[in-house]
Design an enzyme around this catalytic site. Structure first.
Site, mmCIF file in Angstrom:
data_model
loop_
_atom_site.group_PDB
_atom_site.id
_atom_site.type_symbol
_atom_site.label_atom_id
_atom_site.label_comp_id
_atom_site.label_asym_id
_atom_site.label_seq_id
_atom_site.Cartn_x
_atom_site.Cartn_y
_atom_site.Cartn_z
ATOM 1 N N ASN A 158 96.474 34.301 22.559
ATOM 2 C CA ASN A 158 95.096 34.184 23.044
ATOM 3 C C ASN A 158 94.319 33.411 21.982
ATOM 4 O O ASN A 158 93.853 33.982 20.995
ATOM 5 C CB ASN A 158 94.500 35.574 23.261
ATOM 6 C CG ASN A 158 93.066 35.535 23.763
ATOM 7 O OD1 ASN A 158 92.458 34.473 23.873
ATOM 8 N ND2 ASN A 158 92.517 36.702 24.051
ATOM 9 N N ARG B 249 96.738 32.736 27.165
ATOM 10 C CA ARG B 249 95.502 32.985 27.886
ATOM 11 C C ARG B 249 94.715 31.684 27.892
ATOM 12 O O ARG B 249 94.407 31.131 26.839
ATOM 13 C CB ARG B 249 94.687 34.085 27.221
ATOM 14 C CG ARG B 249 93.390 34.392 27.964
ATOM 15 C CD ARG B 249 92.584 35.461 27.251
ATOM 16 N NE ARG B 249 91.343 35.737 27.958
ATOM 17 C CZ ARG B 249 90.422 36.592 27.535
ATOM 18 N NH1 ARG B 249 90.606 37.256 26.403
ATOM 19 N NH2 ARG B 249 89.317 36.795 28.224
ATOM 20 N N HIS C 246 86.946 36.973 32.708
ATOM 21 C CA HIS C 246 87.592 38.260 32.427
ATOM 22 C C HIS C 246 88.577 38.640 33.523
ATOM 23 O O HIS C 246 88.913 39.818 33.699
ATOM 24 C CB HIS C 246 86.557 39.396 32.281
ATOM 25 C CG HIS C 246 85.615 39.237 31.138
ATOM 26 N ND1 HIS C 246 84.269 39.511 31.253
ATOM 27 C CD2 HIS C 246 85.805 38.831 29.865
ATOM 28 C CE1 HIS C 246 83.671 39.281 30.099
ATOM 29 N NE2 HIS C 246 84.589 38.861 29.232
ATOM 30 N N HIS D 283 84.054 45.533 33.136
ATOM 31 C CA HIS D 283 84.524 45.098 31.814
ATOM 32 C C HIS D 283 83.286 44.960 30.935
ATOM 33 O O HIS D 283 82.586 43.951 30.983
ATOM 34 C CB HIS D 283 85.269 43.766 31.948
ATOM 35 C CG HIS D 283 85.755 43.207 30.643
ATOM 36 N ND1 HIS D 283 87.083 43.186 30.288
ATOM 37 C CD2 HIS D 283 85.092 42.635 29.607
ATOM 38 C CE1 HIS D 283 87.211 42.632 29.094
ATOM 39 N NE2 HIS D 283 86.017 42.290 28.665
ATOM 40 N N GLY E 99 82.047 44.790 27.272
ATOM 41 C CA GLY E 99 82.282 44.601 25.851
ATOM 42 C C GLY E 99 81.163 43.737 25.312
ATOM 43 O O GLY E 99 80.063 43.719 25.869
ATOM 44 N N ASN E 100 81.429 43.000 24.242
ATOM 45 C CA ASN E 100 80.415 42.069 23.748
ATOM 46 C C ASN E 100 80.112 41.022 24.798
ATOM 47 O O ASN E 100 78.997 40.555 24.939
ATOM 48 C CB ASN E 100 80.875 41.427 22.438
ATOM 49 C CG ASN E 100 79.730 40.801 21.685
ATOM 50 O OD1 ASN E 100 79.518 39.593 21.744
ATOM 51 N ND2 ASN E 100 78.960 41.622 20.971
ATOM 52 N N GLY E 101 81.148 40.644 25.535
ATOM 53 C CA GLY E 101 80.984 39.922 26.794
ATOM 54 C C GLY E 101 81.195 40.928 27.907
ATOM 55 O O GLY E 101 82.005 41.854 27.761
ATOM 56 N N ARG F 247 74.437 37.063 24.905
ATOM 57 C CA ARG F 247 74.076 36.286 26.099
ATOM 58 C C ARG F 247 72.998 37.005 26.899
ATOM 59 O O ARG F 247 72.972 38.230 26.967
ATOM 60 C CB ARG F 247 75.303 36.055 26.990
ATOM 61 C CG ARG F 247 76.432 35.281 26.324
ATOM 62 C CD ARG F 247 77.548 35.035 27.337
ATOM 63 N NE ARG F 247 78.719 34.431 26.719
ATOM 64 C CZ ARG F 247 79.944 34.955 26.744
ATOM 65 N NH1 ARG F 247 80.150 36.110 27.368
ATOM 66 N NH2 ARG F 247 80.948 34.335 26.172
ATOM 67 N N ASP G 283 76.484 44.304 17.843
ATOM 68 C CA ASP G 283 77.492 45.330 18.058
ATOM 69 C C ASP G 283 76.846 46.542 18.732
ATOM 70 O O ASP G 283 75.873 47.111 18.218
ATOM 71 C CB ASP G 283 78.109 45.741 16.720
ATOM 72 C CG ASP G 283 79.339 46.622 16.893
ATOM 73 O OD1 ASP G 283 79.245 47.650 17.609
ATOM 74 O OD2 ASP G 283 80.380 46.306 16.303
ATOM 75 N N GLY H 166 85.659 47.236 25.240
ATOM 76 C CA GLY H 166 85.195 48.013 24.092
ATOM 77 C C GLY H 166 84.133 49.048 24.394
ATOM 78 O O GLY H 166 84.264 50.228 24.036
ATOM 79 N N GLY I 16 82.934 49.902 27.584
ATOM 80 C CA GLY I 16 83.332 50.682 28.753
ATOM 81 C C GLY I 16 84.305 51.780 28.419
ATOM 82 O O GLY I 16 84.256 52.877 28.990
ATOM 83 N N GLU I 17 85.207 51.506 27.455
ATOM 84 C CA GLU I 17 86.222 52.483 27.078
ATOM 85 C C GLU I 17 85.721 53.503 26.059
ATOM 86 O O GLU I 17 86.216 54.629 26.012
ATOM 87 C CB GLU I 17 87.434 51.766 26.472
ATOM 88 C CG GLU I 17 88.158 50.840 27.436
ATOM 89 C CD GLU I 17 89.161 49.944 26.729
ATOM 90 O OE1 GLU I 17 89.576 50.298 25.596
ATOM 91 O OE2 GLU I 17 89.518 48.890 27.277
ATOM 92 N N GLU J 14 94.903 42.670 28.261
ATOM 93 C CA GLU J 14 95.045 41.340 28.842
ATOM 94 C C GLU J 14 96.356 40.680 28.442
ATOM 95 O O GLU J 14 96.963 39.949 29.224
ATOM 96 C CB GLU J 14 93.850 40.476 28.420
ATOM 97 C CG GLU J 14 92.546 40.977 29.029
ATOM 98 C CD GLU J 14 91.312 40.444 28.335
ATOM 99 O OE1 GLU J 14 90.610 39.621 28.948
ATOM 100 O OE2 GLU J 14 91.054 40.847 27.192
#
Length: 402
Positions: free
Chosen positions: A9, A97, A186, A214, A216-218, A247, A289, A337, A339-340, A391
């Site tokens: 990746n 990826r 994603h 999903h 995370g930071n994105g 973003r 973060d 990150g 979500g989990e 992924e």
């Protein structure tokens, strides 16, 4: 018979990898190169009798580009002290990826010279990441020639969206000439967790209506009806949809022109602000973060609190619209990150969905951290799941098809 696959990746200035033994899906090694081209560091972990052992921890290395990083990686994987391979001949295939498939590919693809030409043409749709993905492929072609390589795309899982979901209400020439449309991202993650959710629920994916989150930071959401994506939150680029680490997410497009005129900035400069200086960090400049924002929120920081509530509200908006669009929902799946690993995010979202959709989260079960689990109450009309994404494993599975 087992096969060893190297999954790569390649990001704009990073390179993550995993070495799998397939079809057992055993992780033999994994790691990451960070800050390629500047102060590059290398972290490398291997499996030792079923336990993950870190052999290199942010070791400084000379890697001016992705070719250098992959060279170091291959040397490390075959080294007697740090390696998991006898030689590079042990590598049966390499999976990459790749950010963008455009409208050219609708699934992962075996890389050929013709495929490489198409990937180069798609650089305008992913100017930051597509060149890095291509660089990783070219480096492997040179360093381990003859080994089959596969491209797994971020966008192809979303290629099942109907035209009325992916088209924008702008002059049709923008689509026919420049392929301006919603692509979504994603996709590898959304595909993986949807398959894992079906296994966990004990039902065929083709019989389920899922919303995968999903976060995370994105961050992006996907509406998956009977195994096919019917809508997603990201658009032509990953900027659309939810507020994220840096973003802005969906905004009135006229804002761009407004800021350009008021601040005497170019479109490119405003685009940079929306991509890199907005979202979490736009409200809380100390960090993008989520963990830092949650800590600040707990201490009463109003700006951190506001942007986190804005993001949760937007997640609720999309889940509600996807629920209506699909005509119901069997499960809401949190991954990535945040979500989990953020019980508070999951709780805040589900509490807002309780009255309208009968979603009931179990406060005790919801304390799960990075593990597969059902966190809703038995009385909940929609199951709420936490499923860690993988992924690289999804790409490894795709490679097996070839």
């Amino acid at each position: 018979m087992s096969f060893k696959e190297l999954i790569i990746n390649a990001g704009s200035s990073s390179l993550k990898y995993q070495v799998f033994e397939m079809p057992e899906a055993k992780v033999l090694a994994k790691g990451i190169f960070e800050q390629i081209g500047t102060a590059c560091t290398f972290t490398h972990k291997v499996d030792k009798d079923g336990e993950e052992v870190k052999l290199l921890d942010k070791k400084p290395v000379e890697a001016k580009d992705h070719h250098d990083a992959i060279t170091i990686l291959l040397e490390t994987l075959t080294d007697k002290e740090t390696g998991v391979l006898e030689s590079m001949a042990d590598i049966s295939a390499v999976g990459h990826r790749v950010l963008h498939a455009g409208e050219v590919f609708d699934d992962s693809v075996l890389i050929t010279p013709e495929v490489m030409v198409e990937l180069e043409k798609l650089i305008p749709l992913g100017p930051l990441h597509q060149p890095a993905n291509i660089a990783g492929i070219k480096a492997c072609e040179e360093l381990i020639p003859g080994v089959p390589q596969d491209a797994g795309f971020d966008t192809t899982f979303h290629s099942t969206m109907p035209d009325y979901a992916y088209r924008y209400a702008i002059p049709k020439e923008a689509y026919t000439k420049w392929q301006i449309r919603k692509y979504g991202f994603h996709g590898t993650s959304h595909k993986f967790v949807s398959q894992e959710a079906a296994k966990f629920l004990g039902k065929p994916l083709e019989e389920l209506k899922l919303v995968t989150a999903h976060i995370g930071n994105g961050a992006s959401l996907a509406a998956i009806k009977y195994g096919k994506v019917v809508d997603t939150t990201m658009g032509l680029t990953p900027l659309d949809g939810l507020p994220m680490g840096t973003r802005c997410g969906t905004i009135d497009p006229a804002i761009i022109d407004f800021i350009c005129r008021k601040e005497n900035l170019t479109v490119q400069e405003v685009n940079n602000i929306l991509n890199k200086k907005s979202g979490y960090i736009g409200f809380y400049p100390e960090s993008s973060d989520a963990r830092a924002l949650r800590a600040a929120q707990a201490e009463g920081n109003k700006k951190a609190d506001l942007i986190l509530r804005m993001q949760s509200k937007k997640i609720v908006d999309y889940v509600g619209s996807f629920y209506a669009y699909m005509g119901g929902m069997d499960a809401l799946v949190f991954t990535a990150g945040i979500g989990e690993k953020s019980p508070q995010t999951r709780f805040n979202v589900c509490e807002r969905l309780k009255e309208a959709f009968g979603i009931e989260i179990d406060a005790e079960k919801n304390q799960v951290w990075g593990e597969t689990a059902i966190v809703s109450k038995p009385t909940s009309k929609v199951a709420v799941l936490v499923i860690p994404t993988n992924e690289e494993l999804m790409i490894a599975r795709e490679v097996m098809k070839f």
